[in-house]
Design a protein around this motif. Structure first.
Motif, mmCIF file in Angstrom:
data_model
loop_
_atom_site.group_PDB
_atom_site.id
_atom_site.type_symbol
_atom_site.label_atom_id
_atom_site.label_comp_id
_atom_site.label_asym_id
_atom_site.label_seq_id
_atom_site.Cartn_x
_atom_site.Cartn_y
_atom_site.Cartn_z
ATOM 1 N N UNK A 525 0.826 -1.204 0.000
ATOM 2 C CA UNK A 525 0.000 0.000 0.000
ATOM 3 C C UNK A 525 0.862 1.256 0.000
ATOM 4 N N UNK A 526 0.343 2.309 -0.643
ATOM 5 C CA UNK A 526 1.035 3.594 -0.636
ATOM 6 C C UNK A 526 1.022 4.215 0.757
ATOM 7 N N UNK A 527 -0.011 3.867 1.548
ATOM 8 C CA UNK A 527 -0.092 4.426 2.891
ATOM 9 C C UNK A 527 1.148 4.072 3.711
ATOM 10 N N UNK A 528 1.662 2.864 3.477
ATOM 11 C CA UNK A 528 2.849 2.455 4.231
ATOM 12 C C UNK A 528 4.036 3.370 3.925
ATOM 13 N N UNK A 529 4.139 3.816 2.672
ATOM 14 C CA UNK A 529 5.249 4.679 2.289
ATOM 15 C C UNK A 529 5.124 6.070 2.895
ATOM 16 N N UNK A 537 12.832 9.595 7.588
ATOM 17 C CA UNK A 537 11.692 10.279 6.972
ATOM 18 C C UNK A 537 10.928 9.271 6.104
ATOM 19 N N UNK A 538 9.624 9.517 5.899
ATOM 20 C CA UNK A 538 8.876 8.654 4.967
ATOM 21 C C UNK A 538 9.190 9.009 3.519
ATOM 22 N N UNK A 539 9.060 8.027 2.621
ATOM 23 C CA UNK A 539 9.375 8.250 1.204
ATOM 24 C C UNK A 539 8.313 9.091 0.502
ATOM 25 N N UNK A 540 7.084 8.985 0.966
ATOM 26 C CA UNK A 540 6.003 9.790 0.396
ATOM 27 C C UNK A 540 5.601 10.872 1.387
ATOM 28 N N UNK A 541 5.224 12.031 0.885
ATOM 29 C CA UNK A 541 4.996 12.366 -0.532
ATOM 30 C C UNK A 541 6.216 12.926 -1.261
ATOM 31 N N UNK A 542 7.365 13.009 -0.592
ATOM 32 C CA UNK A 542 8.528 13.711 -1.157
ATOM 33 C C UNK A 542 8.939 13.166 -2.514
ATOM 34 N N UNK A 543 9.010 11.821 -2.647
ATOM 35 C CA UNK A 543 9.554 11.219 -3.866
ATOM 36 C C UNK A 543 8.469 10.629 -4.763
ATOM 37 N N UNK A 696 13.173 2.613 -6.281
ATOM 38 C CA UNK A 696 12.354 1.405 -6.210
ATOM 39 C C UNK A 696 12.278 0.993 -4.745
ATOM 40 N N UNK A 697 11.077 1.020 -4.195
ATOM 41 C CA UNK A 697 10.874 0.665 -2.791
ATOM 42 C C UNK A 697 10.597 -0.825 -2.661
#
Length: 812
Positions: A525-529, A537-543, A696-697
């Motif tokens: 899920x994108x929520x996890x990112x 820091x979390x990868x989203x929303x930055x990248x 790539x996560x």
């Protein structure tokens, strides 16, 4: 059309174009009289390609095709090249139905073998590659297009040969003019290939419309894909495809013979075709003249391919009407078949309620993990016991078997032999006899090597089809496809209400079961990112604009499109976040794509934990100087080093190169970077990601858990609701939030979080989760099946008069 790169030659038809191109491109050996001389091509193509090769003096050598793209299978090509290397003079790939095949792959084969390359791109005029150029632009070998009336760019009859090398076209022009390399004097093989002036005028007139027509055809094809989601289409590739018609595969689970479906559609005014069935090796002349590799995939695809109508004057409304008619025709047959199946198993009561025997066992999810306990039970002799007591297998998609396995480009992390262990010496005859099936034989030929997941998926689909028939043959058992689990509700007597919805009819049902096995898959899920910390820091929303998760990245079509996006970047830098097998697979495929496309790129792998390598013994590890292990890393049963935690097969080979183990040459394009302990900020790692062109996560999966209710309809919190906790314990029981087993509720599969107990072996230091298919189909699956049987035998008293609701309209 080709941006001023290279040259073109018009010909009277594409078959003649193939003849002279094959003759020109074929490598001339020192012993030119040696026989036979082969033209390697897929068996799934039109007869013209093979006839052209024969007329040019070469024997067609047919390879199998890829189950996803339907183009030539690289593994099959390699097998034939290894076997017939010195006798293959020319390779003739087919851009199947206008599909944008990987031309870099064939440039590499040319360099490897010295064989000439001629691309049969009969239906590709108007198709655009990933860069927006016409398919074939810049390719240094001849590409032959057709302008026959049936093709996207049709003029009646004619063809075009394109090549980025003008000298090649010059030679072909002389060959097409009777071989006149000097004034009125033949200096080479030749014939008359000239396009008539009238046909040329028609082509010039239509050339102004090619962009509009090709874009329109792509739009029509997109509607077919949207309206017929259960049909299998080739993956999208490139920016545009000029469709000749709409090729698709009839899903096996429809149990709708192709000839019958075509007849039924014809009665409704919809005409279809079968390109290419029979395939070339099924046609008598070629079967007697030619040779081939094992063609298991070709046989399957040719057996169920169907071409739906698509033409330039067709509008979007008509496409939707055709698709709607197809769906109605299929649903009519499905409901009749489904009603008959249910009727055979029911005891009829009132018109509103239909009584059904209680299911002792319900399995939710018919993918590889859900089938694993059934296969383990088959090997142990317990499967008849399960099916006689009553088992219902529920699957959301339209068939039981591979699940999502076939969507990935990667190879297995298990040997080919392990896949076959579930059917070898199996006491269930229907399963045991599958060892002689062509798919199983192709897997067996790989021995101890790994296999493409597309092939593994074909095998699991075969298993699923066999188990579906077997389960439905028992009066008390049933397979329900196109069926979605709504929720589970624990009843006061300890049994389970399984609430489901029939997707095709939108009807709801409530089944009663004593034991339920959840195998509902996993998600990224994108929520996890947005929540999980990487370098503090979390990868989203930055990248967000340059971030992709491994599940998408390693999928057919998406991978190629993503790599294509890197081709125009000077020295692209890819960052892989994670140190799992998926992360190493991403690195391998990126490096391979860099090689095939001549991309001067690099990779950085950001990983938290130590990278470990599997070895079959301590001695084997020591012989290569590998010492990164202790007693806790050695499996007490097998003696394997890092049995569960170490990289295997191709990922192992790359890991050894990255870690400098043994005599492997270092892979200098990949840099390993060990992240600091989380959630500590690591500014250097963050800067690496900021400067990357692609991230790539590879942060793993979480279980796609169902809603579980208490008897009072309140939600039962599960341990898996905690993002860091497994769904199951080491007995595959699903755990509640208090880390207590939920009686009669079991789980298995990707991201379930199963950690094997000491009795199953493995290193004591291993703290991850095991997702290997072999374990699922053997020790784990056997344990689950036995525990479910024991639970039913000793645990819950079930009510034989439990019922499910289904409206009578479904049955008539």
């Amino acid at each position: 059309m080709f941006g001023g790169v290279g040259s073109c030659l018009t010909v009277c038809n594409a078959t003649i174009g193939l003849m002279i191109a094959i003759k020109q491109a074929a490598r001339v050996r020192a012993n030119s009289s040696a026989s036979p001389r082969y033209a390697l091509m897929p068996a799934f193509t039109f007869a013209a390609a093979a006839q052209a090769a024969l007329w040019a003096g070469y024997t067609p050598l047919f390879c199998d095709i890829d189950p996803a793209t339907w183009a030539a299978c690289p593994q099959s090509e390699r097998r034939l090249i290894e076997k017939y290397h010195d006798s293959i003079d020319v390779i003739v790939p087919y851009a199947t139905f206008g599909y944008n095949i990987d031309l870099n792959h064939y440039e590499n084969l040319h360099r490897l073998t010295g064989a000439g390359i001629v691309v049969d791109a009969a239906a590709s005029l108007g198709s655009l590659n990933g860069e927006g150029s016409n398919f074939g632009t810049g390719f240094k070998h001849p590409i032959v297009y057709s302008m026959h009336a049936t093709k996207p760019f049709g003029i009646g009859e004619g063809g075009v040969i394109y090549c980025a090398d003008p000298d090649v076209i010059s030679t072909l022009r002389e060959m097409g003019n009777f071989g006149f390399g000097a004034p009125r004097s033949a200096t080479m093989p030749g014939l008359n290939s000239k396009l008539t002036e009238v046909a040329a005028l028609v082509a010039l007139e239509r050339l102004d419309d090619i962009e509009e027509l090709s874009t329109h055809r792509q739009a029509l094809a997109d509607i077919y894909r949207q309206e017929l989601p259960e049909f299998l289409f080739q993956p999208q590739q490139g920016q545009r495809r000029a469709y000749q018609f709409m090729p698709t595969l009839i899903p096996d689970e429809l149990d709708y013979p192709r000839a019958q479906l075509q007849s039924d559609l014809s009665d409704l005014g919809i005409k279809t075709a079968n390109y290419f069935s029979p395939h070339l090796m099924e046609q008598p002349y070629f079967a007697n003249q030619c040779k081939s590799d094992e063609l298991s995939v070709t046989n399957q695809i040719a057996g169920k391919v169907i071409s739906l109508p698509l033409w330039s004057d067709m509008n979007e409304e008509l496409v939707r009407e055709v698709a709607s008619t197809i769906k109605k025709t299929i649903n009519t047959r499905r409901l009749k078949s489904y009603s008959q199946k249910l009727s055979e198993k029911m005891v009829f009561g009132s018109s509103d309620f239909k009584n059904f025997e209680h299911f002792d066992f319900v399995i939710v999810g018919g993918g590889p993990a859900g089938l694993a306990p059934l296969l383990a039970a088959a090997k142990s002799g317990d499967l008849p016991k399960l099916l006689e007591k009553g088992l219902c297998l529920i699957e959301r998609s339209s068939k039981v078997g591979a699940g999502r396995l076939g969507k990935y480009i990667i190879t297995s992390d298990s040997s080919a032999a392990t896949f076959l262990s579930c059917i070898q010496d199996c006491p269930v005859p229907e399963l045991a006899e599958l060892v002689s099936h062509p798919i199983a034989m192709e897997i067996a030929s790989a021995g101890i090597d790994c296999i493409p997941l597309t092939l593994a998926a074909s095998f699991m689909d075969l298993i699923g089809e066999t188990l579906t028939k077997l389960i439905n043959s028992y009066p008390s058992s049933l397979v329900l496809t196109d069926t979605e689990l709504t929720n589970l509700r624990r009843r006061e007597d300890g049994s389970w209400s399984v609430n489901i919805r029939l997707l095709r009819s939108e009807q709801t049902m409530t089944l009663n079961a004593s034991a339920v096995l959840m195998s509902t898959g996993a998600i990224q899920s994108k929520e996890r990112l947005c929540q999980e910390m990487v370098s503090g820091k979390p990868l989203l929303p930055v990248f967000g604009k340059k971030l992709i998760q491994s599940d998408d990245f390693l999928s057919h079509g998406i991978f190629d499109d993503t790599i294509t996006g890197l081709e125009n970047i000077e020295k692209p830098h890819v960052v892989i976040v994670g140190g799992s097998t998926s992360a190493m697979s991403c690195a391998r495929h990126i490096l391979r794509a860099f090689d095939e496309r001549n991309i001067d790129g690099r990779i950085t792998m950001l990983h938290r934990n130590e990278l470990k390598v599997f070895y079959p013994s301590v001695e084997a590890a020591s012989s290569e100087g590998y010492t990164e292990f202790n007693e806790d890393d050695i499996c007490p049963l097998s003696g394997f080093v890092h049995r569960f935690g170490g990289f295997r097969f191709e990922s192992r080979m790359l890991a050894k190169r990255l870690l400098g183990i043994g005599n492997e040459a270092p892979e200098l394009r990949v840099t390993l970077y060990r992240l600091e302990g989380e959630p500590k900020a690591d500014e250097e790692a963050w800067e690496i990601m900021e400067n990357a062109d692609l991230i790539v996560a590879c942060l793993g999966y979480r279980p796609s858990a169902a809603i579980v209710l208490n008897s009072d309809d309140t939600i039962m919190p599960l341990q898996a609701n905690d993002s860091s906790s497994p769904m199951v314990n080491d007995k595959c029981s699903i755990m509640d939030q208090n880390n207590e087993e939920i009686p009669g509720l079991f789980g298995i599969g990707l991201a379930a979080g199963f950690r094997p107990p000491p009795s199953m072996g493995g290193e004591r230091s291993f703290n991850g989760q095991v997702n290997g298919l072999w374990l699922w189909q053997n020790d784990v699956g056997r344990m689950v099946a036995q525990r479910m049987i024991e639970h039913v035998s000793h645990g819950v008293l079930h009510a034989k008069n439990s019922h499910y609701r289904i409206e009578s309209s479904l049955l008539h």
